[in-house]
Motif scaffolding. Sequence first.
Motif, PDB file in Angstrom:
ATOM      1  N   UNK A 294      11.220   6.726 -10.437  1.00 35.42           N
ATOM      2  CA  UNK A 294      11.211   6.966  -8.666  1.00 35.42           C
ATOM      3  C   UNK A 294      10.317   6.660  -8.634  1.00 35.42           C
ATOM      4  N   UNK A 295       9.607   6.777  -9.134  1.00 39.34           N
ATOM      5  CA  UNK A 295       7.992   7.328  -8.642  1.00 39.34           C
ATOM      6  C   UNK A 295       7.712   6.268  -7.276  1.00 39.34           C
ATOM      7  N   UNK A 296       6.983   6.570  -6.659  1.00 38.70           N
ATOM      8  CA  UNK A 296       6.448   5.966  -4.943  1.00 38.70           C
ATOM      9  C   UNK A 296       4.751   5.291  -5.451  1.00 38.70           C
ATOM     10  N   UNK A 297       4.868   4.439  -5.139  1.00 38.80           N
ATOM     11  CA  UNK A 297       3.603   3.641  -5.000  1.00 38.80           C
ATOM     12  C   UNK A 297       2.264   3.622  -4.708  1.00 38.80           C
ATOM     13  N   UNK A 298       2.773   5.241  -4.158  1.00 36.22           N
ATOM     14  CA  UNK A 298       1.416   6.632  -3.720  1.00 36.22           C
ATOM     15  C   UNK A 298       1.329   7.397  -5.128  1.00 36.22           C
ATOM     16  N   UNK A 299       2.513   7.651  -5.024  1.00 39.01           N
ATOM     17  CA  UNK A 299       2.013   8.571  -6.400  1.00 39.01           C
ATOM     18  C   UNK A 299       1.425   7.815  -7.570  1.00 39.01           C
ATOM     19  N   UNK A 300       2.059   6.293  -7.645  1.00 40.52           N
ATOM     20  CA  UNK A 300       2.265   5.339  -9.095  1.00 40.52           C
ATOM     21  C   UNK A 300       0.359   5.357  -9.014  1.00 40.52           C
ATOM     22  N   UNK A 301      -0.155   5.953  -8.243  1.00 41.82           N
ATOM     23  CA  UNK A 301      -1.904   5.270  -8.488  1.00 41.82           C
ATOM     24  C   UNK A 301      -2.272   6.079  -8.760  1.00 41.82           C
ATOM     25  N   UNK A 302      -1.819   7.048  -8.725  1.00 45.08           N
ATOM     26  CA  UNK A 302      -2.980   8.459  -9.806  1.00 45.08           C
ATOM     27  C   UNK A 302      -1.925   8.610 -11.119  1.00 45.08           C
TER      28      UNK A 302
END
Length: 328
Positions: free
Chosen positions: A151-159
């Motif tokens: 369920x990670x957001x794209x913003x979190x996924x970038x990290x």
Amino acid sequence: MKLASLNSGRDGELIVVSRDLSRYCGAADIAPTLQAALDDWETIAPILQARFDALQGSEVTSFPFDAGACHSPLPRAYHWADGSAYVNHVELVRKARGAEMPDSFWTDPLMYQGGSDTFLPPSQDIAMASTDWGIDFEAEVAVITGDVPMGSSAEKAEDSIRLLMLVNDVSLRNLIPGELAKGFGFYQSKPSSAFSPVAVTPDELGHHWRDGKVHLSLHAVLNGEKVGSPNAGVDMTFNFPQLIAHAARSRPLGAGTIIGSGTVSNVDRAQGSCCLAEVRMLEIIADGRPSTPFLQFGDRIEIAMYDENDANIFGTINQQVIEYVNPN
């Protein structure tokens, strides 16, 4: 920093490679394999970075780097999923097999999970039993992630993006329609993929890595002739953070997950193509029929990406198509 895996054992032996790809030094004392490094990245990465800095400063024993001695950076992976981020490419290839493209493809990424237990080294032959299968290369960019919660957001996924590399996602075009007609996805039509000799951290790309995309041309050369060099940062409908978030919608992703971009493609056709299916579709549009054959035995495909100084960033995927001889 730049990392690679010597072709040793099932999971390779981790090495650190110089920025210009001329030298390498061992890293097995830090982590025996790239997967081991990814499993404990927060602790291991700074130590690997220090080894890379020492290699750059000629402060550590090093050896001439030979890409031919390398396996793919992850010789096998727990998870390999390939997207289709360049939707104009998807539209062309679907037209080639008489399939319409739903409007949702522009807002919801396509993705399939491929076999990840038998990746090919970047210089290993592509052995296939028949050219009737429609053997094709697909030149792509890929990322390797750390752990990604469901369920990670794209913003979190970038990290979570740890490394980038190139891919030759081999496809058997003439097997695809029959498999997809069953409504259960790719399998026999997607044999083993090969990845670039070297994987690099995003900072190695400088300003060319932005917006979750690599803004450099990806070069595909067949038998010494350029097929295409489209810019991977142009016309990428879904960036890597979006692709990772899509993959993690209903499940967590483990460290070492590989996410591919799909075939790099530009709307500007002057940039050429990164697969033969696209070349053939453009020929059908122009002439009513394709004139370029799929890969034949003896053909050689090379895939590479260069910086503004023409320095090879990832090393070259360099593979010849040969006939497979069944040992049984």
